[in-house]
Design an enzyme around this catalytic site. Structure first.
Site, mmCIF file in Angstrom:
data_model
loop_
_atom_site.group_PDB
_atom_site.id
_atom_site.type_symbol
_atom_site.label_atom_id
_atom_site.label_comp_id
_atom_site.label_asym_id
_atom_site.label_seq_id
_atom_site.Cartn_x
_atom_site.Cartn_y
_atom_site.Cartn_z
ATOM 1 N N SER A 33 1.872 -9.781 -0.798
ATOM 2 C CA SER A 33 1.431 -8.385 -0.709
ATOM 3 C C SER A 33 1.622 -7.762 0.668
ATOM 4 C CB SER A 33 -0.035 -8.276 -1.128
ATOM 5 O OG SER A 33 -0.852 -9.104 -0.326
ATOM 6 N N GLU B 18 -9.461 5.996 3.091
ATOM 7 C CA GLU B 18 -10.270 4.922 3.667
ATOM 8 C C GLU B 18 -9.316 3.816 4.106
ATOM 9 O OE1 GLU B 18 -9.514 4.996 0.523
ATOM 10 O OE2 GLU B 18 -8.945 2.929 0.089
ATOM 11 N N LYS C 258 0.811 -1.215 0.000
ATOM 12 C CA LYS C 258 0.000 0.000 0.000
ATOM 13 C C LYS C 258 0.847 1.270 0.000
ATOM 14 C CE LYS C 258 -4.241 -1.708 0.196
ATOM 15 N NZ LYS C 258 -4.314 -2.833 1.090
HETATM 16 C C1 LIG Z 1 -5.126 -3.978 1.062
HETATM 17 C C2 LIG Z 1 -4.435 -5.252 0.909
HETATM 18 C C3 LIG Z 1 -4.782 -6.170 -0.115
HETATM 19 C C4 LIG Z 1 -5.949 -5.971 -1.020
HETATM 20 O O1 LIG Z 1 -5.930 -4.814 -1.790
HETATM 21 P P1 LIG Z 1 -5.551 -4.839 -3.317
HETATM 22 O O2 LIG Z 1 -5.863 -3.460 -3.764
HETATM 23 O O3 LIG Z 1 -6.404 -5.871 -3.973
HETATM 24 O O4 LIG Z 1 -4.119 -5.172 -3.422
HETATM 25 C C5 LIG Z 1 -4.025 -7.312 -0.266
HETATM 26 N N1 LIG Z 1 -2.988 -7.589 0.565
HETATM 27 C C6 LIG Z 1 -2.647 -6.751 1.565
HETATM 28 C C7 LIG Z 1 -1.505 -7.124 2.445
HETATM 29 C C8 LIG Z 1 -3.348 -5.559 1.767
HETATM 30 O O5 LIG Z 1 -2.994 -4.738 2.773
#
Ligand SMILES: *Cc1c(COP(=O)(O)O)cnc(C)c1O
Length: 382
Positions: A366, A128, A106
């Site tokens: 992620s 948000e 993020k």
């Molecule tokens: C917010 C988040 C997601 C989902 O958001 P995307 O916009 O689909 O990437 C996935 N993994 C993590 C660790 C997140 O914080």
């Protein structure tokens, strides 16, 4: 922001048209009061795409503060786990976005948009947040007041609605740092472009590590930003499979899931046309996922476009399967993944047996799972 509009380097495919449409998806379904701000945002974003000073400042922060580039890690024990009886199987690599400062991808976007807000002369920032990662990434940069949203089901959808309401009211002074590739144009394009560094690094690292491209890219999809960040660089490489994994919650037939691309219909939410979870009257069906970051009834318009084109494939994973994958990666690799990420990891169980020996899989890790340990403990009692 290199190849922005550079002739020849990109076909029409990966960029929205001048109305912010990916095919029929996207657009700007917003109150009149926001139109000026969106146009201004788009103008400044395009200017900055050709601004060397901006790029230098952004890249400097990504390197020294965020900690890029993130490693492309060969997950040897996970790879071993998927070896077949004859010793063959795919090779699994993790793109370690969990190692970014604040623990997820993020921040790539939050930093980019915060710099953009400075150029816009906006001194007030709103964002948000569902799982908290986008909120933390934004707050880390700026210092923040956290306002809990109690409306609706008090989930990401409601937080996004509240943020848009605030923006409408305070648009003169405020920039809205939207956290995913959702919302009205130019957000889906802009957030993707701030996240595409993930795929760019992956291409370079793959070339260094095995002298080729990945065969398969896998990422979880909430709004879709970490997936688009990984996919974008490879959209035109037709020999690279793109796989997005959504949340099937208690199961696709339970009515309690967040599998928007698998089960949704086309509609409008938060300013864009895309697949949505909605009933026959067009009312949003409340989604469910064990991971707050995937608990969203919409999805970024570019994913809807890639799905219809057949360019990307989308599958879904239940809460239970995600929990198993959470445990598996923690045990095998000593990496605690976010529950969002665990959905992508769980899909390896289905994918790996179908892949040829030596196929190179890059999975976008992620985020880290420290935030999810309590949830996992509650569900994984032995
Ligand atoms: C917010 C988040 C997601 C989902 O958001 P995307 O916009 O689909 O990437 C996935 N993994 C993590 C660790 C997140 O914080």
């Amino acid at each position: 922001m290199d190849s922005h509009n550079k002739k020849g380097s990109l076909t029409g495919l990966p960029r929205p048209d001048s109305f912010g449409r990916f095919g029929k998806y996207g657009g700007k379904y917003v109150p009149e009061t926001l139109m000026h701000a969106l146009t201004e945002l788009e103008t400044v974003f395009h200017e900055l795409a050709h601004d060397d000073d901006f790029e230098k400042e952004l890249n400097g922060i990504l390197r020294d503060y965020v900690g890029r580039e993130t490693p492309l890690y060969f997950a040897e024990r996970l790879t071993e786990h998927y070896k077949r009886a004859n010793g063959e199987g795919p090779h699994i690599y993790l793109k370690r976005e969990d190692l970014n400062h604040t623990g997820a991808h993020k921040i790539n976007n939050a930093v980019g948009q915060a710099l953009l807000a400075k150029r816009l002369g906006k001194k007030r920032i709103i964002a948000e947040t569902g799982a908290g990662q986008h909120g933390v990434a934004t707050a880390t940069l700026l210092g923040a007041e956290v306002r809990a949203v109690h409306s609706g089901t008090a989930t990401l959808k409601d937080a996004t609605s509240e943020a848009i309401r605030d923006w409408v009211t305070n648009v003169e002074t405020t920039h809205y740092i939207l956290g995913s590739v959702a919302g009205p144009h130019p957000y889906p394009m802009m957030v993707r472009d701030f996240q595409k560094v993930i795929g760019k690094e992956t291409r370079k690292q793959a070339l260094e590590k095995w002298g080729g491209k990945p065969n398969v890219l896998v990422a979880c999809v909430g709004g879709g930003s970490n997936a688009m960040g990984l996919f974008h660089e490879f959209v035109e490489d037709k020999d690279v499979r793109l796989i997005g994994v959504e949340a099937a919650g208690y199961g696709l037939d339970s009515g309690k899931h967040a599998a928007t691309l698998t089960k949704g219909d086309v509609g409008v939410l938060h300013g864009a046309m895309s697949y949505l979870l909605q009933d026959e009257d067009g009312q949003i069906i409340e989604p469910h996922s064990i991971s707050a970051g995937l608990d969203y009834p919409g999805v970024g318009p570019e994913h809807s476009f890639l799905k219809d084109l057949g360019r990307a494939e989308y599958y879904s994973i239940t809460d239970q399967q995600a929990l198993e994958a959470f445990k598996r990666l923690s045990r095998l690799e000593g990496i605690i993944p976010a529950l969002e990420t665990s959905h992508a990891l769980a899909y390896l169980e289905k994918l790996c047996p179908t892949l040829p020996n030596g196929a190179k899989v890059v999975l976008n890790c992620s985020g880290r799972g420290d935030k999810d340990v309590h949830t996992a403990i509650n569900h994984l009692q032995v």
